[in-house]
Design a protein around this motif. Structure first.
Motif, mmCIF file in Angstrom:
data_model
loop_
_atom_site.group_PDB
_atom_site.id
_atom_site.type_symbol
_atom_site.label_atom_id
_atom_site.label_comp_id
_atom_site.label_asym_id
_atom_site.label_seq_id
_atom_site.Cartn_x
_atom_site.Cartn_y
_atom_site.Cartn_z
ATOM 1 N N ILE A 149 0.838 -1.210 0.000
ATOM 2 C CA ILE A 149 0.000 0.000 0.000
ATOM 3 C C ILE A 149 0.866 1.251 0.000
ATOM 4 O O ILE A 149 0.608 2.203 -0.745
ATOM 5 N N SER A 150 1.911 1.252 0.839
ATOM 6 C CA SER A 150 2.783 2.427 0.903
ATOM 7 C C SER A 150 3.499 2.659 -0.424
ATOM 8 O O SER A 150 3.687 3.809 -0.843
ATOM 9 N N THR A 151 3.875 1.589 -1.097
ATOM 10 C CA THR A 151 4.548 1.732 -2.401
ATOM 11 C C THR A 151 3.614 2.346 -3.434
ATOM 12 O O THR A 151 4.003 3.256 -4.189
ATOM 13 N N ILE A 152 2.371 1.875 -3.459
ATOM 14 C CA ILE A 152 1.398 2.405 -4.419
ATOM 15 C C ILE A 152 1.173 3.898 -4.195
ATOM 16 O O ILE A 152 1.214 4.704 -5.134
ATOM 17 N N PHE A 153 0.943 4.264 -2.940
ATOM 18 C CA PHE A 153 0.668 5.673 -2.651
ATOM 19 C C PHE A 153 1.904 6.550 -2.846
ATOM 20 O O PHE A 153 1.793 7.716 -3.227
ATOM 21 N N THR A 154 3.080 6.001 -2.599
ATOM 22 C CA THR A 154 4.304 6.765 -2.845
ATOM 23 C C THR A 154 4.478 7.036 -4.331
ATOM 24 O O THR A 154 4.849 8.150 -4.736
ATOM 25 N N LEU A 155 4.191 6.047 -5.163
ATOM 26 C CA LEU A 155 4.279 6.239 -6.614
ATOM 27 C C LEU A 155 3.258 7.269 -7.092
ATOM 28 O O LEU A 155 3.557 8.090 -7.971
ATOM 29 N N LEU A 156 2.064 7.227 -6.501
ATOM 30 C CA LEU A 156 1.051 8.220 -6.858
ATOM 31 C C LEU A 156 1.489 9.627 -6.441
ATOM 32 O O LEU A 156 1.275 10.601 -7.169
ATOM 33 N N LEU A 157 2.124 9.721 -5.273
ATOM 34 C CA LEU A 157 2.645 11.006 -4.811
ATOM 35 C C LEU A 157 3.712 11.529 -5.769
ATOM 36 O O LEU A 157 3.721 12.717 -6.117
ATOM 37 N N ILE A 158 4.613 10.647 -6.194
ATOM 38 C CA ILE A 158 5.673 11.050 -7.124
ATOM 39 C C ILE A 158 5.069 11.547 -8.427
ATOM 40 O O ILE A 158 5.476 12.581 -8.979
ATOM 41 N N SER A 176 7.784 2.964 7.594
ATOM 42 C CA SER A 176 8.417 1.953 8.440
ATOM 43 C C SER A 176 7.661 1.755 9.753
ATOM 44 O O SER A 176 7.888 0.765 10.456
ATOM 45 N N HIS A 177 6.762 2.673 10.085
ATOM 46 C CA HIS A 177 6.014 2.552 11.340
ATOM 47 C C HIS A 177 4.993 1.421 11.223
ATOM 48 O O HIS A 177 4.456 1.171 10.140
ATOM 49 N N PRO A 178 4.716 0.717 12.330
ATOM 50 C CA PRO A 178 3.765 -0.410 12.268
ATOM 51 C C PRO A 178 2.351 0.001 11.876
ATOM 52 O O PRO A 178 1.590 -0.829 11.383
ATOM 53 N N THR A 179 1.976 1.257 12.100
ATOM 54 C CA THR A 179 0.670 1.720 11.644
ATOM 55 C C THR A 179 0.856 2.635 10.443
ATOM 56 O O THR A 179 1.968 3.083 10.141
ATOM 57 N N ALA A 180 -0.237 2.919 9.770
ATOM 58 C CA ALA A 180 -0.176 3.787 8.596
ATOM 59 C C ALA A 180 -0.285 5.273 8.962
ATOM 60 O O ALA A 180 -0.311 6.125 8.077
ATOM 61 N N LEU A 181 -0.329 5.579 10.263
ATOM 62 C CA LEU A 181 -0.573 6.965 10.670
ATOM 63 C C LEU A 181 0.488 7.952 10.196
ATOM 64 O O LEU A 181 0.151 8.957 9.557
ATOM 65 N N PRO A 182 1.788 7.744 10.464
ATOM 66 C CA PRO A 182 2.772 8.727 10.007
ATOM 67 C C PRO A 182 2.745 8.927 8.492
ATOM 68 O O PRO A 182 2.813 10.066 8.006
ATOM 69 N N PHE A 183 2.635 7.833 7.747
ATOM 70 C CA PHE A 183 2.604 7.929 6.287
ATOM 71 C C PHE A 183 1.362 8.685 5.827
ATOM 72 O O PHE A 183 1.429 9.533 4.943
ATOM 73 N N THR A 184 0.229 8.392 6.438
ATOM 74 C CA THR A 184 -1.019 9.068 6.075
ATOM 75 C C THR A 184 -0.947 10.561 6.383
ATOM 76 O O THR A 184 -1.438 11.385 5.598
ATOM 77 N N LEU A 185 -0.328 10.917 7.505
ATOM 78 C CA LEU A 185 -0.188 12.333 7.849
ATOM 79 C C LEU A 185 0.717 13.049 6.855
ATOM 80 O O LEU A 185 0.471 14.208 6.504
#
Length: 338
Positions: free
Chosen positions: A5-14, A40-49
């Protein structure tokens, strides 16, 4: 966080940053690295923020862009608005949060021991699980609260700057409220700007509350209480940024247009293009252009010290509010967990 999920959203951000020129190519690289750290955090909170901050910030930048371009002047010539934020601007807003994510990662992996501090904080750990789903109990909670505080403050400050400049009423200097300033003056605030700051911080609180799982019935740790806490932290960050800007950052005006001069990438604005430093103002007050003139077509109208540029102010504010947020959370909630 789920790596797919983080990879997909990172690519969309790029893709979004590149196609809309909201970040320069080097800044896109640093933002990608920042996203990986947050993921890298166990929850998606930091990435989502991080994503929430980016979307809110870039959207606010586009609001009435043509109108905002007429209010300030770029230090390189032309209007004050520019295409793409730079590397330092990205790191200034997310560096503190990235550091906290790395500390959390190191603690969970056993690479970092907090010694006596960990023993003290550990009194409030319940079954090794934190309210945010982390594996480091109260230690992890404090670190995540720091991340939340970082984005509450930086989002509040960004929306305050981008939307507050559109206020129909002239902004006033935060340390001298009866002094009216040109739009874009460092340390100046307006009602619209403060309202935008509260809205931005409340949104960060609302997003964060999705992961917030209070384990007591105390109102101090309820979802709405946490959103209120986040809003106060964000608004405080906006105030702190204005205070730091008023004291430590020069505001330079272009005498020909009577507009504030902005550095597109958050660096210092030179009074005379080509100078290696900025000369101090001759008079401390003087917004009117006829009062005095320094450096030909530009002059300093605010900021007696001039030690920091905009990036320096943003870093100082973000680090300060992250620490203040963790301390405040510890003081307000720590005893309840005991």
């Amino acid at each position: 966080m789920n790596p797919y999920i983080s990879t997909i959203f990172t690519l969309l951000l790029i893709h979004r940053a590149y196609t809309r020129s909201s970040l320069t190519p080097p800044a896109i690289f640093s933002a990608t690295f920042t996203a990986l750290i947050h993921a890298s955090h166990p929850t998606a909170l930091p990435f989502t923020l991080l994503i929430t901050f980016y979307l809110l910030g870039t959207t606010a930048t586009k609001v009435k862009k043509a109108e905002k371009e007429k209010l300030t002047v770029s230090s390189g010539g032309g209007h004050g608005e520019h295409e793409g934020r730079g590397v330092i601007q990205v790191l200034a807003n997310s560096g503190a949060a990235s550091t906290l994510c790395l500390v959390d990662f190191a603690v969970r992996k056993g690479w970092l021991e907090l010694g006596e501090l960990e023993e003290v904080i550990g009194r409030w750990s319940t079954a090794g699980k934190g309210w945010f789903g982390g594996e480091t109990g109260w230690v992890g909670d404090l670190l995540v609260v720091g991340v939340v505080a970082n984005y509450a403050a930086t989002t509040a400050d960004t929306l305050s700057s981008e939307l507050g400049i559109l206020s129909k009423s002239k902004p006033r200097l935060i340390l001298n409220p009866w002094k009216i300033c040109p739009p874009g003056t460092n340390g100046a605030v307006s009602g619209v700007g403060l309202g935008a700051a509260m809205l931005g911080a409340a949104i960060i609180g609302g997003v964060s509350s999705y992961w917030f799982n209070p384990t007591t019935t105390s109102p101090a740790v309820s979802t709405m209480g946490f959103i209120l806490f986040t809003t106060v932290i964000g608004l405080s960050g906006s105030f702190l940024d204005s205070i730091l800007g008023a004291i430590f950052q020069h505001s330079v005006i272009d005498i020909r247009t009577n507009r504030i001069v902005e550095n597109p990438y958050g660096g210092k604005v030179l009074v005379t293009p080509g100078e290696t430093r900025i000369q101090p103002p001759i008079k401390k007050e003087a917004v009117e252009v006829e009062k005095y003139e320094v450096g030909g077509s530009r002059k300093v109208v605010q900021g007696s010290l001039g030690w920091l540029d905009n990036n320096g102010v943003n870093v100082s504010m973000a680090v300060g509010m992250s620490l203040m947020g963790m301390v405040a959370w510890w003081v307000l909630v720590g005893d309840i967990r005991g």
